[in-house]
Structures are given as C-alpha cells and as structure tokens.
Design a protein around this motif. Structure first.
Motif, PDB file in Angstrom:
ATOM      1  N   ARG A   1       0.570  -1.368   0.130  1.00  0.00           N
ATOM      2  CA  ARG A   1       0.033  -0.075   0.106  1.00  0.00           C
ATOM      3  C   ARG A   1       0.802   1.410   0.166  1.00  0.00           C
ATOM      4  O   ARG A   1       0.512   2.311  -0.687  1.00  0.00           O
ATOM      5  CB  ARG A   1      -1.085  -0.028   0.865  1.00  0.00           C
ATOM      6  N   MET A   2       2.179   1.244   0.774  1.00  0.00           N
ATOM      7  CA  MET A   2       2.856   2.126   0.383  1.00  0.00           C
ATOM      8  C   MET A   2       3.700   2.485  -0.856  1.00  0.00           C
ATOM      9  O   MET A   2       3.772   3.707  -1.253  1.00  0.00           O
ATOM     10  CB  MET A   2       4.157   2.321   1.514  1.00  0.00           C
ATOM     11  N   VAL A   3       4.111   1.511  -1.252  1.00  0.00           N
ATOM     12  CA  VAL A   3       4.505   1.395  -2.743  1.00  0.00           C
ATOM     13  C   VAL A   3       3.629   2.024  -3.811  1.00  0.00           C
ATOM     14  O   VAL A   3       3.801   2.660  -4.754  1.00  0.00           O
ATOM     15  CB  VAL A   3       4.838   0.071  -3.042  1.00  0.00           C
ATOM     16  N   HIS A   4       2.495   1.754  -3.685  1.00  0.00           N
ATOM     17  CA  HIS A   4       1.026   2.145  -4.552  1.00  0.00           C
ATOM     18  C   HIS A   4       0.681   3.652  -4.172  1.00  0.00           C
ATOM     19  O   HIS A   4      -0.318   3.953  -4.857  1.00  0.00           O
ATOM     20  CB  HIS A   4       0.336   1.059  -4.858  1.00  0.00           C
ATOM     21  N   GLY A   5       0.933   4.121  -3.112  1.00  0.00           N
ATOM     22  CA  GLY A   5       0.797   5.372  -2.683  1.00  0.00           C
ATOM     23  C   GLY A   5      -0.681   5.444  -1.993  1.00  0.00           C
ATOM     24  O   GLY A   5      -1.400   6.414  -2.036  1.00  0.00           O
ATOM     25  N   HIS A   6      -1.213   4.491  -1.346  1.00  0.00           N
ATOM     26  CA  HIS A   6      -2.348   4.312  -0.720  1.00  0.00           C
ATOM     27  C   HIS A   6      -2.303   4.534   0.670  1.00  0.00           C
ATOM     28  O   HIS A   6      -3.212   4.552   1.561  1.00  0.00           O
ATOM     29  CB  HIS A   6      -3.246   2.774  -0.990  1.00  0.00           C
ATOM     30  N   ARG A   7      -0.859   4.639   1.359  1.00  0.00           N
ATOM     31  CA  ARG A   7      -0.752   4.663   2.719  1.00  0.00           C
ATOM     32  C   ARG A   7       0.523   5.392   2.843  1.00  0.00           C
ATOM     33  O   ARG A   7       1.626   5.061   2.328  1.00  0.00           O
ATOM     34  CB  ARG A   7      -0.768   3.070   3.344  1.00  0.00           C
ATOM     35  N   ALA A   8       0.618   6.059   3.773  1.00  0.00           N
ATOM     36  CA  ALA A   8       1.807   6.900   4.222  1.00  0.00           C
ATOM     37  C   ALA A   8       2.431   6.204   5.360  1.00  0.00           C
ATOM     38  O   ALA A   8       1.983   5.719   6.158  1.00  0.00           O
ATOM     39  CB  ALA A   8       1.694   8.431   4.801  1.00  0.00           C
ATOM     40  N   PRO A   9       3.823   6.125   5.465  1.00  0.00           N
ATOM     41  CA  PRO A   9       4.347   5.577   6.380  1.00  0.00           C
ATOM     42  C   PRO A   9       4.420   6.195   7.669  1.00  0.00           C
ATOM     43  O   PRO A   9       4.103   7.414   7.728  1.00  0.00           O
ATOM     44  CB  PRO A   9       5.814   5.324   6.153  1.00  0.00           C
ATOM     45  N   THR A  10       4.413   5.583   8.886  1.00  0.00           N
ATOM     46  CA  THR A  10       4.754   6.232  10.245  1.00  0.00           C
ATOM     47  C   THR A  10       5.875   6.831   9.997  1.00  0.00           C
ATOM     48  O   THR A  10       6.958   6.391   9.334  1.00  0.00           O
ATOM     49  CB  THR A  10       4.433   5.312  11.182  1.00  0.00           C
ATOM     50  N   LEU A  11       6.221   7.797  11.221  1.00  0.00           N
ATOM     51  CA  LEU A  11       7.562   8.137  11.197  1.00  0.00           C
ATOM     52  C   LEU A  11       8.648   7.197  11.432  1.00  0.00           C
ATOM     53  O   LEU A  11       9.794   7.164  10.898  1.00  0.00           O
ATOM     54  CB  LEU A  11       7.578   9.291  12.562  1.00  0.00           C
ATOM     55  N   ASP A  12       8.148   6.269  12.410  1.00  0.00           N
ATOM     56  CA  ASP A  12       9.238   5.113  12.616  1.00  0.00           C
ATOM     57  C   ASP A  12       9.438   4.330  11.368  1.00  0.00           C
ATOM     58  O   ASP A  12      10.619   3.759  11.017  1.00  0.00           O
ATOM     59  CB  ASP A  12       8.710   4.203  13.695  1.00  0.00           C
ATOM     60  N   GLN A  13       8.497   4.079  10.648  1.00  0.00           N
ATOM     61  CA  GLN A  13       8.636   3.276   9.150  1.00  0.00           C
ATOM     62  C   GLN A  13       9.331   4.124   8.444  1.00  0.00           C
ATOM     63  O   GLN A  13      10.180   3.575   7.567  1.00  0.00           O
ATOM     64  CB  GLN A  13       7.239   2.859   8.749  1.00  0.00           C
ATOM     65  N   PHE A  14       9.116   5.257   8.450  1.00  0.00           N
ATOM     66  CA  PHE A  14       9.889   6.341   7.576  1.00  0.00           C
ATOM     67  C   PHE A  14      11.379   6.431   7.706  1.00  0.00           C
ATOM     68  O   PHE A  14      12.331   6.207   6.816  1.00  0.00           O
ATOM     69  CB  PHE A  14       9.302   7.661   7.577  1.00  0.00           C
TER      70      PHE A  14
END
Length: 66
Positions: free
Chosen positions: A37-50
């Motif tokens: 979902r992140m790769v396809h632009g449907h979900r932003a990462p959390t700060l920790d994930q970023f």
C-alpha cells in the motif's frame, strides 16, 4: 507528504535493490500488504517506518520527498 512522489521513489528503490516487497516489509516490521500500500501510494508510512525505510535503502528521509 506528497504520496505520489513518495510512492514513485519507493517503487524505484525497491526495484533497484533487487529485493522483494516481502523481505523489505519484514525488515520494517510490517505486513507485505502494508508495504504494498505504501509502494502504490495508498498509505503513508509512520515516522518510525519512514526512518527505517531510509536505513533499509541507505538514503536520507529527504530523498523520498524530492
């Protein structure tokens, strides 16, 4: 955060790393579905994930945004 720019960069880095979405997702501690979902632009990462994404790809967080 512009998810279109972020997802294009994430997709490119994933491809260039020759790794699967699953292996990167495991390193981030998320499901393959969440990473997809992140790769396809449907979900932003959390700060920790970023922060973890920058570490996984050996780049700065800013590199995802320009």
């Amino acid at each position: 955060m512009d998810l279109t720019v972020f997802s294009k960069k994430l997709k490119r880095l994933t491809f260039e790393s020759n790794r699967t979405q699953r292996s990167i997702a495991e390193e981030l501690g998320v499901s393959e579905c969440v990473y997809s979902r992140m790769v396809h632009g449907h979900r932003a990462p959390t700060l920790d994930q970023f922060i973890k994404l920058a570490g996984v790809f050996g780049c700065k967080m800013e590199d995802f945004l320009d």
